[in-house]
Design an enzyme around this catalytic site. Sequence first.
Site, short mmCIF file in Angstrom:
data_model
loop_
_atom_site.label_atom_id
_atom_site.label_comp_id
_atom_site.label_asym_id
_atom_site.label_seq_id
_atom_site.Cartn_x
_atom_site.Cartn_y
_atom_site.Cartn_z
N LYS A 28 6.70 -0.26 7.27
CA LYS A 28 5.51 -0.03 6.36
C LYS A 28 4.43 -0.19 7.06
O LYS A 28 4.11 -1.09 7.62
CB LYS A 28 5.80 -1.34 5.13
CG LYS A 28 4.93 -1.06 3.95
CD LYS A 28 5.22 -2.05 2.76
CE LYS A 28 4.27 -1.76 1.76
NZ LYS A 28 4.42 -2.87 0.51
N SER B 47 5.33 -1.08 -3.87
CA SER B 47 4.39 -0.24 -2.99
C SER B 47 4.89 0.20 -1.93
O SER B 47 4.40 1.24 -1.02
CB SER B 47 3.32 -1.42 -2.67
OG SER B 47 3.66 -2.18 -1.89
N SER C 289 7.42 -5.38 -4.60
CA SER C 289 7.56 -4.03 -3.78
C SER C 289 8.58 -3.83 -2.91
O SER C 289 8.77 -2.59 -2.18
CB SER C 289 6.14 -3.87 -2.79
OG SER C 289 5.23 -3.58 -3.59
N1 GLN Z 1 3.28 -3.31 -8.13
C1 GLN Z 1 2.77 -4.80 -7.78
C2 GLN Z 1 1.31 -4.49 -7.58
O1 GLN Z 1 0.86 -3.71 -7.66
C3 GLN Z 1 3.46 -5.46 -6.69
C4 GLN Z 1 3.05 -4.80 -5.16
C5 GLN Z 1 3.75 -5.47 -4.28
O2 GLN Z 1 4.67 -6.16 -4.42
N2 GLN Z 1 3.12 -5.43 -3.06
O3 GLN Z 1 0.82 -5.54 -7.22
#
Ligand code: GLN
Length: 490
Positions: free
Chosen positions: A76, A151, A175
């Site tokens: 990532k 994400s 995420s």
């Molecule tokens: N969807 C959540 C956010 O927007 C979690 C994102 C994540 O785990 N990086 O913050």
Amino acid sequence: MNLTAAELLERQSTGDLSAEAITQSFLARIQQVEPKLRSFLAVDEAGALEQARAIDAKRRRGDAMGILAGVPIAIKDVICVQGQRATAGSKMLEAFVPPYDAHVITRLKEADAILIGKSNCDEFAMGSSTENSAYQTTRNPWDLERTPGGSSGGSAAAVAASEAPLALGTDTGGSIRQPAGLCGIVGLKPSYGRVSRFGLIAYGSSLDQCGPFAHDVRDSALLLEVIAGHDSRDSTSVDRPVPQYAKVVESPVQALVIGVPREFFNQPGAQATGGLDAEVERSVRDALKVYESLGATIKEISLPHSPYSVAVYYLVATAEASSNLARYDGVHFGHRAKEFAGLIDMMKKSRGEGFGAEVKRRIMLGTYALSSGYIDAYYLKALKVRRLIRQDFDRAFAECDVIVGPTSPTAAFKIGEKTGDPLAMYLSDIYTISANLAGICGISIPCGLTKTGLPIGLQILGAPFTEEKLLRIARMYERETDWHKRRPAV
Ligand code: GLN
């Protein structure tokens, strides 16, 4: 190449395949599907082949091989790899080339894994669909009209589509687990402190963890074993021995008690928090039956504060993000505007140009929650409720080994479906967020397909530092089913 990491290791040890042939085959697959999927922000073709040849030479010499020797992995783009651009999906870091490796990357290199490329993600890991990337929108390999989740959507799509057998993601509020669920693969969020975050681009520092994506539980165990463990460069990393996850994963847990939170499911006359889809609910209930048939006891439990988790998360995470992202001012780090009148104007313009809309929204929300006059009502109140959420879990784990439920309320949603409504997007994390607030570990494993052929994820949550048990329990289900063997037709 449709093989798992374990199979790739096996085929190399018997001399059937070389690391170079493996790498070439995955690079060819990437070339074939990338125009449709766009999982990668950068593919390091030359570097990957060079690593592969070095690993083959090492094997020919009869040297000891690392435990992921010759296995390609996607990283990532919030994770620093020395000499490779790390953008975090943001224009702000378009020109950032880290001069060092993240701890997890050092570990992967020691394990002889092959770093094949950097995968797409929501900008600074803020999002649930990978649509917030400043560069491209990744598509779900099961249905190109839909998002892979986020994400870490690029990492999940890459593994699901066999562009790489393994990937690393980060999980601040879901995420890793959510995109794994929506892409039909396995994703694990380790306990807070299990994996060093040194060299990760920070989002919410009290929540962030780095963890594996894989096709199955065995491969996840293998990758976790490589990246877990203490590192003095991350003060939150905990000095506890790392079990041999890959070895113990095959032994089932006896007298297993599974907790099922009543708040996660639809009750007569009341919809579950977040609006649980009926098909998802059916698959999760079927999975519980599989565990019952293996002798597990299913126990209804309550996590009474879980309905507050999204609200608490969007105060805590945004507050921490507003502080973490202050370093991108065009001086210390990040994009600098070309024309400006003085220092303040330079910073304003640099941040205005470098950050996307969602990141700006979060910085504003977080700054507001921390501002004098509001900090008591918002940020400090959120911390108190966070403690109650943790206590719910402590109480629950006193009466069960793990907690099981859906990973997400629905299967993969359409690209563009939720971009106009941030709140709807935030609610898609309803089941994953509380694990980060509580610091516990969790895994998502494939447990079904909808009538239209979209993957459904089963989430299993465990007490802090019980990854070993979590993996063994996940593997018990995997052995009885073949959802993890399904592949998208892309
Ligand atoms: N969807 C959540 C956010 O927007 C979690 C994102 C994540 O785990 N990086 O913050």
